[in-house]
Design a protein around this motif. Sequence first.
Motif, short mmCIF file in Angstrom:
data_model
loop_
_atom_site.label_atom_id
_atom_site.label_comp_id
_atom_site.label_asym_id
_atom_site.label_seq_id
_atom_site.Cartn_x
_atom_site.Cartn_y
_atom_site.Cartn_z
N ARG A 101 -46.75 27.35 26.03
CA ARG A 101 -47.96 27.15 25.22
C ARG A 101 -48.22 28.30 24.25
N THR A 102 -47.18 29.02 23.89
CA THR A 102 -47.29 30.06 22.87
C THR A 102 -47.30 29.41 21.50
N ARG A 103 -48.21 29.83 20.62
CA ARG A 103 -48.29 29.27 19.27
C ARG A 103 -47.39 30.08 18.34
N ILE A 104 -46.68 29.39 17.45
CA ILE A 104 -45.71 30.03 16.57
C ILE A 104 -46.19 29.97 15.13
N PHE A 105 -46.33 31.14 14.49
CA PHE A 105 -46.71 31.26 13.09
C PHE A 105 -45.52 31.86 12.33
N ALA A 133 -38.70 24.96 11.41
CA ALA A 133 -38.55 23.77 12.25
C ALA A 133 -39.25 23.90 13.61
N VAL A 134 -39.48 25.14 14.06
CA VAL A 134 -40.12 25.32 15.38
C VAL A 134 -41.54 25.85 15.26
N ALA A 135 -42.07 25.96 14.04
CA ALA A 135 -43.37 26.60 13.83
C ALA A 135 -44.55 25.64 14.03
N ASP A 136 -45.63 26.20 14.56
CA ASP A 136 -46.90 25.46 14.60
C ASP A 136 -47.59 25.55 13.26
N GLY A 174 -40.19 20.34 9.95
CA GLY A 174 -40.56 20.48 11.35
C GLY A 174 -41.88 21.17 11.63
N SER A 175 -42.41 21.92 10.66
CA SER A 175 -43.66 22.63 10.91
C SER A 175 -44.83 21.65 11.09
N LYS A 176 -45.73 21.99 12.01
CA LYS A 176 -46.89 21.13 12.22
C LYS A 176 -47.92 21.31 11.11
N SER A 177 -48.41 22.54 10.93
CA SER A 177 -49.38 22.84 9.87
C SER A 177 -48.73 23.67 8.79
N VAL A 178 -49.26 23.58 7.56
CA VAL A 178 -48.66 24.26 6.41
C VAL A 178 -49.76 24.87 5.54
#
Length: 273
Positions: A101-105, A133-136, A174-178
């Motif tokens: 559950r670590t958030r990735i920026f 591709a793995v970023a939140d 792949g990023s969720k938010s931009v």
Amino acid sequence: MGKNILLINDLAGYGKVALSAMIPVLSHMGHHLYNLPTALVSNTLDYGKFDILETTEYMRNTIAVWGELGFRFDAISTGFIVSQEQAELIASYCKEQQKKRTRIFTDPIMGDEGKLYNGITETTIGHMRELVAVADCIVPNYTEAVYLAGMTYREDGISGEEAVTLIRRLRDIGSKSVVVTSARVEGEDAVIGYDADDDSEFRIPFSYVPVRFPGTGDIFSAILTGKMLDGCSLRASTAKAMDAVRELIIRNRGNEDKFKGIPIESCLEVIDR
């Protein structure tokens, strides 16, 4: 309550960029910082001459030690990377930490004003896509965004429709938010974005200050990350980061040597406004 944040970025011997800019900002905001330097850089690249020492083996060993010690992070923020090997190492580590559950920026640091930075090659684009591709949440500037999305840089700006296409292509990677900074949309300077939490797109215009400092992107990214971890929405965090960076630039625009960046420690109260 402050969060545990791991910063993965380069460390400059001279100049307030990357880790040297982000650590004071996030510490001031009450967060607990860990750092993993991707490279030791003699000075900011703006001086035109520099030396870089890659730290990939150190990174690999450090990650192993942290695993043995059971270190955990609420968030990881990635910036400048040096090689394909580093990109794969960081992407793999981020994927592993996301399961906890670590958030990735990710700030895909590559270039500005339509061109890549000194020392950055076309190969870097592929490396950065692996991290995106793995970023939140990713925070490229407009130049970096078009390189990642495979679109053409438009010096005269883009239409609203093109802005939507750019955001969607970045999400497709792949990023969720931009969040895309330094864009010019329909004739006005703006930051554009997409918030995955509420499935909304946004555009926040700003008044451009014609002074350039290295490290402002790092400061922006740090404030945005810190505010989001404090519970603010992406749009609100973006607006706060925009206001603070603009004030920092205005306050320091008379500085004689702009290549060394903004002396952030003397201006931290700007973040509190």
